[in-house]
Write a protein that holds these residues in place. Structure first.
Motif, PDB file in Angstrom:
ATOM      1  N   GLY A 135      -7.995  27.530  28.179  1.00 57.07           N
ATOM      2  CA  GLY A 135      -7.768  27.853  29.582  1.00 57.07           C
ATOM      3  C   GLY A 135      -6.903  26.810  30.279  1.00 57.07           C
ATOM      4  N   ILE A 136      -5.974  27.266  31.127  1.00 57.29           N
ATOM      5  CA  ILE A 136      -5.092  26.376  31.878  1.00 57.29           C
ATOM      6  C   ILE A 136      -5.218  26.700  33.368  1.00 57.29           C
ATOM      7  N   ILE A 137      -5.315  25.633  34.175  1.00 56.61           N
ATOM      8  CA  ILE A 137      -5.372  25.782  35.625  1.00 56.61           C
ATOM      9  C   ILE A 137      -4.257  24.944  36.237  1.00 56.61           C
ATOM     10  N   LEU A 138      -3.397  25.598  36.973  1.00 54.85           N
ATOM     11  CA  LEU A 138      -2.305  24.928  37.673  1.00 54.85           C
ATOM     12  C   LEU A 138      -2.578  25.038  39.170  1.00 54.85           C
ATOM     13  N   LEU A 139      -2.627  23.914  39.886  1.00 58.95           N
ATOM     14  CA  LEU A 139      -2.984  23.951  41.304  1.00 58.95           C
ATOM     15  C   LEU A 139      -2.104  23.002  42.111  1.00 58.95           C
ATOM     16  N   ASP A 140      -2.025  23.274  43.401  1.00 53.90           N
ATOM     17  CA  ASP A 140      -1.379  22.311  44.298  1.00 53.90           C
ATOM     18  C   ASP A 140      -2.047  22.336  45.665  1.00 53.90           C
ATOM     19  N   VAL A 141      -1.723  21.342  46.474  1.00 55.38           N
ATOM     20  CA  VAL A 141      -2.342  21.181  47.791  1.00 55.38           C
ATOM     21  C   VAL A 141      -1.701  22.169  48.768  1.00 55.38           C
ATOM     22  N   ASP A 142      -2.540  22.837  49.527  1.00 55.27           N
ATOM     23  CA  ASP A 142      -2.023  23.797  50.506  1.00 55.27           C
ATOM     24  C   ASP A 142      -1.337  23.061  51.658  1.00 55.27           C
ATOM     25  N   HIS A 143      -0.090  23.488  51.943  1.00 57.85           N
ATOM     26  CA  HIS A 143       0.687  22.959  53.069  1.00 57.85           C
ATOM     27  C   HIS A 143       0.736  21.420  53.067  1.00 57.85           C
ATOM     28  N   PHE A 144       1.089  20.883  51.881  1.00 57.19           N
ATOM     29  CA  PHE A 144       1.138  19.420  51.766  1.00 57.19           C
ATOM     30  C   PHE A 144       2.282  18.824  52.573  1.00 57.19           C
ATOM     31  N   LYS A 145       3.381  19.559  52.714  1.00 60.60           N
ATOM     32  CA  LYS A 145       4.496  19.060  53.532  1.00 60.60           C
ATOM     33  C   LYS A 145       4.050  18.862  54.975  1.00 60.60           C
ATOM     34  N   GLN A 154     -12.885  13.966  37.770  1.00 63.03           N
ATOM     35  CA  GLN A 154     -14.345  14.041  37.629  1.00 63.03           C
ATOM     36  C   GLN A 154     -14.774  15.411  37.137  1.00 63.03           C
ATOM     37  N   VAL A 155     -14.213  16.469  37.742  1.00 68.65           N
ATOM     38  CA  VAL A 155     -14.567  17.827  37.322  1.00 68.65           C
ATOM     39  C   VAL A 155     -14.113  18.085  35.886  1.00 68.65           C
ATOM     40  N   ALA A 156     -12.902  17.621  35.546  1.00 66.98           N
ATOM     41  CA  ALA A 156     -12.385  17.821  34.193  1.00 66.98           C
ATOM     42  C   ALA A 156     -13.268  17.123  33.166  1.00 66.98           C
ATOM     43  N   LYS A 157     -13.687  15.918  33.469  1.00 66.13           N
ATOM     44  CA  LYS A 157     -14.529  15.159  32.542  1.00 66.13           C
ATOM     45  C   LYS A 157     -15.877  15.840  32.336  1.00 66.13           C
ATOM     46  N   GLN A 158     -16.438  16.396  33.394  1.00 66.75           N
ATOM     47  CA  GLN A 158     -17.730  17.072  33.287  1.00 66.75           C
ATOM     48  C   GLN A 158     -17.659  18.305  32.396  1.00 66.75           C
ATOM     49  N   ASN A 159     -16.476  18.868  32.278  1.00 62.00           N
ATOM     50  CA  ASN A 159     -16.307  20.095  31.500  1.00 62.00           C
ATOM     51  C   ASN A 159     -15.445  19.885  30.251  1.00 62.00           C
ATOM     52  N   THR A 160     -15.332  18.638  29.818  1.00 57.58           N
ATOM     53  CA  THR A 160     -14.565  18.272  28.614  1.00 57.58           C
ATOM     54  C   THR A 160     -13.138  18.795  28.697  1.00 57.58           C
ATOM     55  N   GLY A 161     -12.521  18.578  29.848  1.00 54.59           N
ATOM     56  CA  GLY A 161     -11.149  19.000  30.038  1.00 54.59           C
ATOM     57  C   GLY A 161     -10.230  17.809  30.271  1.00 54.59           C
ATOM     58  N   THR A 162      -8.969  18.101  30.509  1.00 52.98           N
ATOM     59  CA  THR A 162      -7.954  17.074  30.743  1.00 52.98           C
ATOM     60  C   THR A 162      -7.158  17.448  31.981  1.00 52.98           C
ATOM     61  N   VAL A 163      -6.849  16.451  32.814  1.00 52.28           N
ATOM     62  CA  VAL A 163      -6.103  16.689  34.031  1.00 52.28           C
ATOM     63  C   VAL A 163      -4.909  15.753  34.077  1.00 52.28           C
ATOM     64  N   PHE A 222      -6.431  21.592  31.533  1.00 54.40           N
ATOM     65  CA  PHE A 222      -6.685  22.551  30.462  1.00 54.40           C
ATOM     66  C   PHE A 222      -8.070  22.300  29.888  1.00 54.40           C
ATOM     67  N   PHE A 223      -8.644  23.391  29.383  1.00 55.87           N
ATOM     68  CA  PHE A 223      -9.999  23.352  28.813  1.00 55.87           C
ATOM     69  C   PHE A 223      -9.993  24.202  27.546  1.00 55.87           C
ATOM     70  N   LYS A 224     -10.822  23.832  26.585  1.00 51.45           N
ATOM     71  CA  LYS A 224     -10.943  24.615  25.350  1.00 51.45           C
ATOM     72  C   LYS A 224     -12.413  24.688  24.951  1.00 51.45           C
ATOM     73  N   GLN A 225     -12.675  25.550  23.984  1.00 51.71           N
ATOM     74  CA  GLN A 225     -14.035  25.761  23.490  1.00 51.71           C
ATOM     75  C   GLN A 225     -14.993  26.157  24.626  1.00 51.71           C
ATOM     76  N   LEU A 226     -14.581  27.169  25.377  1.00 50.36           N
ATOM     77  CA  LEU A 226     -15.421  27.662  26.457  1.00 50.36           C
ATOM     78  C   LEU A 226     -15.256  29.176  26.576  1.00 50.36           C
ATOM     79  N   SER A 227     -16.215  29.787  27.281  1.00 51.78           N
ATOM     80  CA  SER A 227     -16.156  31.234  27.495  1.00 51.78           C
ATOM     81  C   SER A 227     -15.390  31.528  28.773  1.00 51.78           C
ATOM     82  N   TYR A 228     -15.058  32.807  28.961  1.00 49.72           N
ATOM     83  CA  TYR A 228     -14.346  33.204  30.185  1.00 49.72           C
ATOM     84  C   TYR A 228     -15.199  32.920  31.409  1.00 49.72           C
ATOM     85  N   GLU A 229     -16.503  33.191  31.322  1.00 50.85           N
ATOM     86  CA  GLU A 229     -17.391  32.953  32.462  1.00 50.85           C
ATOM     87  C   GLU A 229     -17.426  31.467  32.817  1.00 50.85           C
ATOM     88  N   GLU A 230     -17.453  30.609  31.813  1.00 52.65           N
ATOM     89  CA  GLU A 230     -17.424  29.159  32.074  1.00 52.65           C
ATOM     90  C   GLU A 230     -16.115  28.744  32.717  1.00 52.65           C
TER      91      GLU A 230
END
Length: 325
Positions: A187-197, A221-230, A241-249
């Motif tokens: 799983g991959i999550i791409l995010l940015d800050v709303d109206h950062f300008k 912190q969230v990535a570490k709790q879920n064995t992910g990388t940021v 990104f996260f691996k070895q997880l279900s869609y619900e997770e």
């Protein structure tokens, strides 16, 4: 006198008085050297007086000469000791100087070929070699420390202190290949800050930097709790990104991210969405079956996440858009 001559000449001399001159006809007179004469062990010579008259008959007997002893027992012992000491010296020099130098040079050459500098592991009893090895190992330690710092600088974002995009690109390639081999979901999550300008314009760039730092640590912190990388993907964009997880997770993680940022409660008076800082996220989940079929690439997954991010922004922000493929 005859006895003295015999000792000097190292021959046996005897003499007899001459009684009749006629008996001297076949005897030569003693004069000069014996060169040119036939070899003989015994000779007779006549010694003349100052007037040239026969005085005595001299009998000369030559003994078989033996060669002088050039190598006696003491000399042989000295030569043997010299030979043994030479071998011992060669062994010591070879064992404790030449071999360590050759081994050290070979080890250093191997490190240079592999581009992997390591301390020399062998020891030596001689001070000079110990100093040389110690100095080399100290140099290698400094080089490795500097390389570690340079590696960290090259892979860690200076502002947020999380992975930069270069490091993320290296890590995700290896993790993607591993997930394909092990048939794991990804799983991959791409995010940015709303109206950062707007935030930068209202609070200043220093305030914007402070927000990115706080946000990065919360995402980490969230990535570490879920064995992910940021990593910081660029500007105010972050990627996880996260691996070895279900869609619900995966869906649950995306919601954790939204809530974690809201809980920061960072004021954003210039935002038309909320009075506090919010994010929008595009999430793409690749199932085990998708990875097993090799019908999707890592680049296409990131591209899909980018499309979902724009969808989240266009539908009001402060939310996530999720797609499973």
């Amino acid at each position: 006198m005859i006895k003295s001559l015999a000792e000097i000449a190292q021959v046996e001399l005897s003499y007899s008085q001459i009684e009749q001159a006629s008996s001297l006809n076949d005897i030569a007179t003693l004069k000069g050297s014996l060169q040119g004469e036939d070899i003989a062990t015994q000779r007779k010579r006549v010694i003349l007086d100052i007037n040239g008259n026969p005085l005595i008959a001299l009998n000369i007997k030559h003994h078989h000469q033996t060669l002088p002893v050039l190598f006696d027992h003491y000399l042989k012992l000295i030569l043997l000791m010299f030979f043994v000491m030479s071998l011992l010296s060669f062994y010591i020099v070879n064992r404790y100087f030449i071999e360590p130098l050759i081994n050290g040079a070979s080890a250093i050459n191997s490190m240079l070929v592999k581009n992997d500098l390591q301390p020399l592991r062998f020891s030596n009893k001689f001070l000079e070699m110990r100093v040389l090895i110690s100095g080399f190992n100290a140099l290698i330690k400094q080089v490795k420390d500097q390389n570690f710092k340079l590696e960290k600088i090259s892979k860690i974002d200076g502002l947020t202190q999380i992975y930069n995009r270069r490091a993320f690109d290296e890590i995700i390639v290896a993790q993607w290949e591993q997930a394909q081999q092990q048939k794991n979901a990804f799983g991959i999550i791409l995010l940015d800050v709303d109206h950062f300008k707007n935030y930068n314009d209202f609070y200043g760039h220093q305030g914007g930097d402070n927000v990115l730092q706080a946000l990065a640590q919360k995402l980490k912190q969230v990535a570490k709790q879920n064995t992910g990388t940021v990593a910081r993907y660029g500007g105010e964009e972050f990627i996880l990104f996260f691996k070895q997880l279900s869609y619900e997770e995966f869906v649950d993680i995306s919601q954790q991210l939204l809530l974690a940022v809201r809980e920061l409660n960072l004021p954003h008076e210039a935002s038309p969405v909320r009075e506090y800082l919010t994010i929008s996220a595009g999430c793409v989940f690749a199932t085990k079956e998708t990875l097993s079929s090799n019908n999707v690439s890592m680049q296409s997954l990131i591209k899909e996440a980018d499309i979902m991010l724009y969808e989240a922004k266009n539908s009001g922000r402060d939310k996530t858009s999720i797609k499973s493929i």
